[in-house]
Design a protein around this motif. Sequence first.
Motif, PDB file in Angstrom:
ATOM      1  N   MET A  61       0.362  22.400 -39.946  1.00 39.22           N
ATOM      2  CA  MET A  61       0.725  21.239 -39.148  1.00 39.22           C
ATOM      3  C   MET A  61       1.810  21.579 -38.133  1.00 39.22           C
ATOM      4  O   MET A  61       1.907  20.944 -37.105  1.00 39.22           O
ATOM      5  N   ASN A  62       2.612  22.586 -38.378  1.00 36.89           N
ATOM      6  CA  ASN A  62       3.715  22.910 -37.481  1.00 36.89           C
ATOM      7  C   ASN A  62       3.324  23.858 -36.359  1.00 36.89           C
ATOM      8  O   ASN A  62       4.187  24.414 -35.696  1.00 36.89           O
ATOM      9  N   ASN A  63       2.033  24.038 -36.124  1.00 40.51           N
ATOM     10  CA  ASN A  63       1.602  24.956 -35.069  1.00 40.51           C
ATOM     11  C   ASN A  63       2.140  24.556 -33.707  1.00 40.51           C
ATOM     12  O   ASN A  63       2.542  25.404 -32.926  1.00 40.51           O
ATOM     13  N   ASN A  64       2.166  23.245 -33.408  1.00 37.96           N
ATOM     14  CA  ASN A  64       2.678  22.791 -32.117  1.00 37.96           C
ATOM     15  C   ASN A  64       4.186  23.000 -32.005  1.00 37.96           C
ATOM     16  O   ASN A  64       4.684  23.331 -30.933  1.00 37.96           O
ATOM     17  N   VAL A  65       4.902  22.818 -33.099  1.00 40.53           N
ATOM     18  CA  VAL A  65       6.350  23.028 -33.094  1.00 40.53           C
ATOM     19  C   VAL A  65       6.650  24.510 -32.876  1.00 40.53           C
ATOM     20  O   VAL A  65       7.499  24.870 -32.054  1.00 40.53           O
ATOM     21  N   ASP A  66       5.938  25.361 -33.587  1.00 39.97           N
ATOM     22  CA  ASP A  66       6.118  26.807 -33.412  1.00 39.97           C
ATOM     23  C   ASP A  66       5.733  27.245 -32.006  1.00 39.97           C
ATOM     24  O   ASP A  66       6.400  28.086 -31.407  1.00 39.97           O
ATOM     25  N   ASP A  67       4.655  26.660 -31.480  1.00 40.57           N
ATOM     26  CA  ASP A  67       4.229  26.972 -30.119  1.00 40.57           C
ATOM     27  C   ASP A  67       5.324  26.602 -29.118  1.00 40.57           C
ATOM     28  O   ASP A  67       5.645  27.378 -28.218  1.00 40.57           O
ATOM     29  N   LEU A  68       5.919  25.412 -29.291  1.00 36.99           N
ATOM     30  CA  LEU A  68       7.004  24.973 -28.404  1.00 36.99           C
ATOM     31  C   LEU A  68       8.188  25.932 -28.474  1.00 36.99           C
ATOM     32  O   LEU A  68       8.713  26.355 -27.443  1.00 36.99           O
ATOM     33  N   LYS A  69       8.596  26.302 -29.677  1.00 38.48           N
ATOM     34  CA  LYS A  69       9.732  27.213 -29.835  1.00 38.48           C
ATOM     35  C   LYS A  69       9.433  28.576 -29.219  1.00 38.48           C
ATOM     36  O   LYS A  69      10.292  29.172 -28.561  1.00 38.48           O
ATOM     37  N   ASN A  70       8.211  29.058 -29.409  1.00 37.27           N
ATOM     38  CA  ASN A  70       7.824  30.347 -28.815  1.00 37.27           C
ATOM     39  C   ASN A  70       7.819  30.276 -27.294  1.00 37.27           C
ATOM     40  O   ASN A  70       8.261  31.213 -26.625  1.00 37.27           O
ATOM     41  N   LYS A  71       7.314  29.177 -26.750  1.00 36.59           N
ATOM     42  CA  LYS A  71       7.291  29.023 -25.300  1.00 36.59           C
ATOM     43  C   LYS A  71       8.711  28.956 -24.738  1.00 36.59           C
ATOM     44  O   LYS A  71       8.993  29.524 -23.684  1.00 36.59           O
ATOM     45  N   TYR A  72       9.617  28.272 -25.435  1.00 39.32           N
ATOM     46  CA  TYR A  72      11.012  28.239 -24.986  1.00 39.32           C
ATOM     47  C   TYR A  72      11.611  29.640 -25.012  1.00 39.32           C
ATOM     48  O   TYR A  72      12.354  30.023 -24.110  1.00 39.32           O
ATOM     49  N   HIS A  73      11.286  30.409 -26.042  1.00 41.13           N
ATOM     50  CA  HIS A  73      11.787  31.782 -26.133  1.00 41.13           C
ATOM     51  C   HIS A  73      11.261  32.634 -24.971  1.00 41.13           C
ATOM     52  O   HIS A  73      11.962  33.499 -24.460  1.00 41.13           O
ATOM     53  N   GLU A  74      10.031  32.347 -24.532  1.00 37.26           N
ATOM     54  CA  GLU A  74       9.431  33.076 -23.417  1.00 37.26           C
ATOM     55  C   GLU A  74       9.992  32.642 -22.066  1.00 37.26           C
ATOM     56  O   GLU A  74       9.766  33.304 -21.062  1.00 37.26           O
ATOM     57  N   GLY A  75      10.708  31.505 -22.031  1.00 34.99           N
ATOM     58  CA  GLY A  75      11.317  31.058 -20.780  1.00 34.99           C
ATOM     59  C   GLY A  75      10.748  29.763 -20.227  1.00 34.99           C
ATOM     60  O   GLY A  75      11.171  29.313 -19.163  1.00 34.99           O
ATOM     61  N   TYR A  76       9.797  29.169 -20.916  1.00 36.23           N
ATOM     62  CA  TYR A  76       9.259  27.872 -20.475  1.00 36.23           C
ATOM     63  C   TYR A  76      10.286  26.778 -20.719  1.00 36.23           C
ATOM     64  O   TYR A  76      11.123  26.889 -21.613  1.00 36.23           O
ATOM     65  N   ARG A  77      10.224  25.717 -19.918  1.00 38.05           N
ATOM     66  CA  ARG A  77      11.115  24.567 -20.087  1.00 38.05           C
ATOM     67  C   ARG A  77      10.312  23.281 -19.958  1.00 38.05           C
ATOM     68  O   ARG A  77       9.333  23.217 -19.209  1.00 38.05           O
TER      69      ARG A  77
END
Length: 79
Positions: free
Chosen positions: A1-17
């Motif tokens: 269920m936390n795939n979207n949360v992990d995806d968001l955190k990974n994208k922030y780590h990559e530089g997305y905002r």
Amino acid sequence: MNNNVDDLKNKYHEGYRCIYKDKSDGLTVHLKHFNKEITHTISTNQNMEIGEIEDFLDKVDFEKKAQGHDVFCTHYEVD
């Protein structure tokens, strides 16, 4: 269920905002990587994920206000 949360955190780590949040049907978060001019969208209707995503984005805003700049969860972060 936390795939979207992990995806968001990974994208922030990559530089997305986050550039826009839409709460009309669940939660849709629109992200953008400004250096690469790439966008990404995360959507969920699950209440737990919505809460976790909003909590994460609130922490980002808090850190941004406290530090005066945005380095939260990026590879530019300094201890």
